[in-house]
Each structure stands twice: as C-alpha cells, then as structure tokens.
Design an enzyme around this catalytic site. Structure first.
Site, PDB file in Angstrom:
ATOM      1  CB  CYS A  82      -0.914   0.003   1.220  1.00 22.60           C
ATOM      2  SG  CYS A  82      -1.864   1.526   1.412  1.00 22.60           S
ATOM      3  CB  CYS A 231      -5.307   4.122  -3.905  1.00 24.14           C
ATOM      4  SG  CYS A 231      -4.609   2.460  -4.132  1.00 24.14           S
TER       5      CYS A 231
END
Length: 292
Positions: A82, A231
């Site tokens: 991530c 993101c």
C-alpha cells in the site's frame, strides 16, 4: 480463554487514506489467527476507531530488509502493498525510534521497497518510495486471460464492455481511462470489477481522467476496503498504465479526493521503475481495549 487487553496504537493517514498502526517489532500484540477478525472489528467506523486498514510494524524475515511492513484491509484480508500505508509506516518507524535511518529497506508481501525519508527536526515531512517495476503480464496480476498483457482491452462487466488496462505494482490494479469521471457510480461498478471472476485474487479499481500529459485525476475502489480518499499504489498503477499506452509523460501530478501525489517514471537499462513522493500525517496516539 480470551481476556481484555489494553493496546497502544497510532492513527495516521496519507491523503485521507487512514490506518491504525500497531508496533509488533518486539512482541506480538494480536495473535495471528485473530488478526483478520480484530482488524475488521476495529476498522468499523462508528463502532470502533475506524480506518481503511491496519498496519503492523514487525521484524524483517530476511537480512535484505531493515523492517517489515504488514497491512490488512478493513475486511480483514491481508494486502501485498500500500503506497499511502508505507509512507505512514516509515514515519511511524522513524519517529518512534524503531529504526532511525533516513533510508529504509522495507519488506512487504509485494517485495522489498526502498524508501528515502525527508526528515526535519526529527520529524518525517515526506518520503519517496521506489515502487519497483510494474508488470503488465496477466499471469502476474493475476488475471484469467488468453492475452499476455491486458492493455486497453474490453472486459465484460454486467453484460457491458469496459475498456481497461491491468497492471501489478506489488498488488493488482484495473485502470479505466474516462473523460467523464463525475458520471461514474463507483459504489455500483467498483465491486463488480473488484470481484470479477477473471480476477481470482480480486483487484483494485481506478477511474482516471487525463487533464494533460503531466496531470491526472482519479477515483478508487480499493480491494477489501471500498471507496478510499487516496491510493498510492493506485496512483502508481494509473501513471504506469498511462505511460505504457503513450498517454502520459515521465512526471505526473496525481489529484485524488484526499490530495496530491507525485509519480515519477524512470527508464533505466530498458527497465521502467516508478517512484512515488508524498507525505503522511499522525492524527493521534491512543489506547484501545481488545478481547484477545
């Protein structure tokens, strides 16, 4: 027999993509078999602290890394990598003196990531992450397809074709370029693509509007979490896809609902590497009581 235990944590975010961070660098706080259930419980907004996911700081399992990054989505599933989460992670690790170098080799399920920290007065102001080499091979996504690469191709979703490009930047992404991002019903179409039968491990989903060759805006349906304000791996994937298709240049500012990221493409020895630059923020430190 379970018992109530007090555990310290930090709440952090990268462009609104928020995480709860636990330090397991010296001892296990949450047993492995209970992690998915407890992660799902504490991520529920309105019922607990609430977050897009949970990050665990753990010792590396290899001598090639300085520290290990583990991240769980809000549904309890563990993710490979991530981009926003790893920036929160290195800020936490440095400022809590777990590992105090402005260069870190971070072990993730998506490979070892090299991170350079911008430190001022003992505080990590921003970080640059070497996101590695993107792969467009369907076998690496993974995606069930007879194509070697799924580039600007139609995927049938709910009976209709949607043109997309799929790429793996440590985790899987489906990138859809559109000129009318405001018309996208992300809550409807996002989960349809995320859980499409051709993505056996599911996928992250992004809709992208190209403003110019150095600037894009995007919205995200994150695998295992749903809508998120930002993101980092998704921004990396979208720029990688745009560069691969000849739509974008090497340096791209990415506008997300939570803020901006800078994605830089380097072509070295016939290899493309992607770097992500951005900040992370400590929201607060706290203590929670968990039944473990």
């Amino acid at each position: 027999m379970s018992e109530r235990t007090l555990i310290t944590f930090s709440k952090m975010h990268g462009l609104g993509n928020d995480y709860i961070v636990f330090d397991e660098s010296e001892k296990i706080l949450i047993p492995e078999d209970k992690k998915p259930e407890i992660v799902e419980e504490i991520c529920r907004r309105g019922f607990s602290v609430g977050a897009d996911g949970v990050i665990f700081v753990t010792p590396p399992s290899t001598e090639d890394a300085d520290i290990r990054f583990r991240i769980f989505n809000s549904d309890g599933s563990e993710a490979e990598m991530c981009g926003n989460g790893i920036r929160c992670f290195v800020k936490y690790v440095y400022e809590n003196e777990i590992f105090t170098s402005d260069e870190m080799l971070v072990e993730t399920l998506g490979g070892i990531k090299e991170v350079d920290l911008d430190v001022e007065g003992g505080e990590v102001r921003a970080s640059s992450v070497d996101m590695g080499v993107p792969s467009f091979k369907t076998s690496d996504i993974p995606m069930i397809s007879d194509k070697d690469e799924f580039l600007d191709s139609d995927l049938i979703v709910n009976g209709k074709p949607i043109k997309m490009t799929v790429v793996n930047v440590g985790n899987p992404h489906a990138v859809i370029f559109t000129e009318n991002i405001e018309s996208i019903d992300l809550n409807e179409i996002g989960p349809m693509i995320e859980t499409h039968q051709l993505f056996p491990q599911k996928t992250n989903v992004h809709f992208v509007n190209i403003i110019n060759r150095n600037e894009i805006e995007m919205i995200t349906w994150e695998r295992g979490a749903g809508f998120t304000f930002a993101c980092g791996t998704g921004a990396t994937a979208c720029v990688s896809a745009g560069f691969k298709l000849g739509k974008l240049d090497e340096e791209v500012e990415v506008h997300l609902p939570g803020g901006e990221l800078l994605i830089i493409v380097f072509e070295m020895d016939e290899e493309v590497r992607i770097f992500m630059e951005g900040e992370a923020v400590l929201v607060f430190d706290g203590v929670m009581e968990l039944e473990i």
